[in-house]
Design an enzyme around this catalytic site. Structure first.
Site, PDB file in Angstrom:
ATOM      1  N   LYS A  79     -20.718  15.986  21.216  1.00 14.90           N
ATOM      2  CA  LYS A  79     -21.974  15.254  21.452  1.00 14.90           C
ATOM      3  C   LYS A  79     -21.875  13.855  20.834  1.00 14.90           C
ATOM      4  CE  LYS A  79     -27.005  15.989  20.882  1.00 14.90           C
ATOM      5  NZ  LYS A  79     -28.046  16.881  20.337  1.00 14.90           N
ATOM      6  N   SER A 154     -31.572  18.406  23.662  1.00 17.10           N
ATOM      7  CA  SER A 154     -30.923  17.139  23.894  1.00 17.10           C
ATOM      8  C   SER A 154     -29.400  17.207  24.127  1.00 17.10           C
ATOM      9  CB  SER A 154     -31.195  16.232  22.701  1.00 17.10           C
ATOM     10  OG  SER A 154     -30.601  16.751  21.535  1.00 17.10           O
ATOM     11  N   SER A 178     -32.095  21.964  20.463  1.00 18.91           N
ATOM     12  CA  SER A 178     -31.201  21.146  21.293  1.00 18.91           C
ATOM     13  C   SER A 178     -29.834  21.728  21.613  1.00 18.91           C
ATOM     14  CB  SER A 178     -30.991  19.782  20.647  1.00 18.91           C
ATOM     15  OG  SER A 178     -32.051  18.943  20.999  1.00 18.91           O
TER      16      SER A 178
END
Ligand code: GLN
Length: 494
Positions: A79, A154, A178
């Protein structure tokens, strides 16, 4: 090389047997990314040369017949809020558009030592604020199961990359859901570890009392292998704990696992999943029938396998969202003050210093980030601090953590809930209604407030064309319980 269903252990076996080299695997994954990622948009940046360099190390070791780590050569995604030295790290924000990391996060250092290969950095909601990846400052990731739908967020890019075979495993971060919610939307496994189990050094902070780095995999075993590699105490993160995890994370003893008592919070599962059927103010609105039915099927599967299932109560979940949307913006507004046009990222050249701050931040941050900075600054302001922030902290520690979870874990070992109240929604469906977006995290946020571990696992043979996930929540540092039970579900329940 078949990338579909390729797990860490299968990859390792093939690599050691000489069926392919680590460098060949990198080439294969980049071919697959080239072909598919134009449509999915899971990655923000790719690093082929860097990945090949890392892979060569593993190939050299294999040629010398040296013993290699299970993670060696594994092509993985990271990420974009986790730092890898020399590579872009934007947190999907325009304010960090050209920023490159000057050091490795601790998790990255550990994975480099293990020989893992980083293919690229994945898309996300800007600074991890969102549940759909639509808040990215650069592009929208699509759900690999239906390109008109969101992958969740996210960490939507990491979940989509694993689901679309564009990486074997991936790293994400989870502040309110997330990792787990995008895992559920994309049909993969996502683990949010216990608060303190994994160092956050080198992860861009969103809300420091809630943030955790965790793992994505196609199977519970893969998520467990990656978690085991990144966990452990780190002097560079004062919140990291001294916990250590053993082999049971990866090779659970199913005899012990079968003894675990599973709790079902009754407020989460009103009989018909409709609001009229719930006692006043206790139940949780908005659980889709379709999701409810699938979660019920999982509970029945566990029952049929002989597990003890017990009704429990998490009565204060109804306060979790309000509590989170005070604490999280308060901490985020403080953490994000460092992006000021001076130390990092873009700078708007203005005549006065104040104008420079204002314009740099106005141009650099997106709408959702600004909304939360304003909310956070408000709840921390002198006149309102006690009414909002201090009260939310009390609710969090006295009620949500002490009462609800402590009471529940006196009666059961693991709690089973839905991950998201809905199926993956359409791109654009919720973006102009922040409250309905925030409600996506109703089942995941209490877990972060309490700091306990939880894993999202795809329901087998769901009744829907889209994936559905269920959540297993464990006691602090009892990842072995939820990962063991998850592996039992994957391997023993048909
Ligand atoms: N979706 C939640 C939010 O928008 C959680 C985000 C996260 O876990 N980083 O805050």
């Amino acid at each position: 090389m078949d990338l579909k269903g390729l797990t860490v252990k299968k990859f390792n076996k093939g690599l050691v047997a000489g069926n392919f080299s680590a460098c060949e695997a990198v080439e294969e994954f980049f071919n697959s990314i080239e072909e598919k990622d134009k449509k999915i948009d899971a990655y923000l940046s790719l690093n082929k040369d860097f990945a090949l360099n890392q892979a060569e190390d593993t190939d050299r070791k294999i040629a010398k017949k040296e013993k290699i780590n299970l993670m060696a050569g594994i092509p993985m995604a990271v990420k974009d809020n986790i730092l890898i030295e020399g590579l872009p790290a934007t947190s999907a924000s325009k304010i960090l558009e050209n920023y490159r990391a000057s050091y490795d996060a601790t998790v990255i250092k550990k994975l480099k030592n293990a020989g893992a290969v980083f293919l690229g950095k994945t898309n996300m909601d800007e600074f991890a604020m969102g549940s759909s990846t639509e808040n990215s400052g650069f592009k929208i990731t699509k759900n690999p199961h239906d390109l008109t739908r969101v992958p969740g967020g996210s960490s939507g890019g990491s979940a989509a990359a694993v689901a679309a075979d564009l990486a074997v495993v991936a790293l994400g971060s989870d502040t309110g859901g997330s990792i787990r919610q995008p895992a559920a939307f994309c049909g993969v496994v996502g683990l949010k570890p216990t608060y303190g189990a994994v160092s956050r050094y080198g992860a861009m902070a969103m809300a420091s009392s809630l943030d955790q780095i965790g793992s994505f995999g196609k199977t519970v075993e893969d998520a467990a292998i990656l978690f085991k590699e990144i966990s452990g105490h780190d002097d560079l993160d004062s919140t990291s704990a001294a916990a250590s995890y053993g082999e049971e994370l990866i090779n659970p003893d199913f005899e012990n696992i079968k003894k675990l008592k599973i709790g079902i919070p009754e407020e989460y599962f009103a009989p018909t999943f409709q609001s009229e059927s719930r006692p006043d103010g206790v139940g949780i609105d908005g659980l889709d029938n379709e999701v409810g039915k699938n979660i019920e099927a999982v509970i029945n599967d566990f029952k049929k396998s002989g597990f003890e299932i017990k009704k429990i109560s998490l009565p204060h979940t109804k306060y979790a969202l309000s509590c989170y949307y005070i604490i999280m913006p308060a901490e985020a507004s403080t953490n994000l003050s460092r992006y000021d046009g001076i130390r990092y990222g873009i700078r708007s050249e203005e005549k006065t210093l104040l104008d420079m701050y204002k314009k740099s931040r106005s141009k650099g941050f997106g709408e959702e980030v600004k909304r939360r900075i304003i909310l956070g600054t408000f709840v921390l302001s002198a006149g309102y601090y006690d009414a909002y922030y201090a009260k939310a902290q009390k609710v969090r520690s006295l009620i949500l953590i002490k009462n609800d979870f402590d009471e529940a874990f006196k009666q059961v070992d693991v709690i089973l809930t839905p991950v998201s109240p809905t199926l993956p929604f359409k791109i654009g469906e919720k973006i102009s209604d922040p409250l309905s977006m925030y409600l996506s995290d109703i089942f995941t946020i209490p877990v972060n407030l309490a700091g306990v571990p939880a894993v999202s696992i795809p329901v087998k043979n769901p009744t829907t064309a889209l994936p559905v996930g269920f959540q297993l929540i464990g006691r602090h540092f009892k990842e072995a319980d939820i990962l063991g039970l998850g592996q039992y579900y994957e391997q023993s329940i048909i």
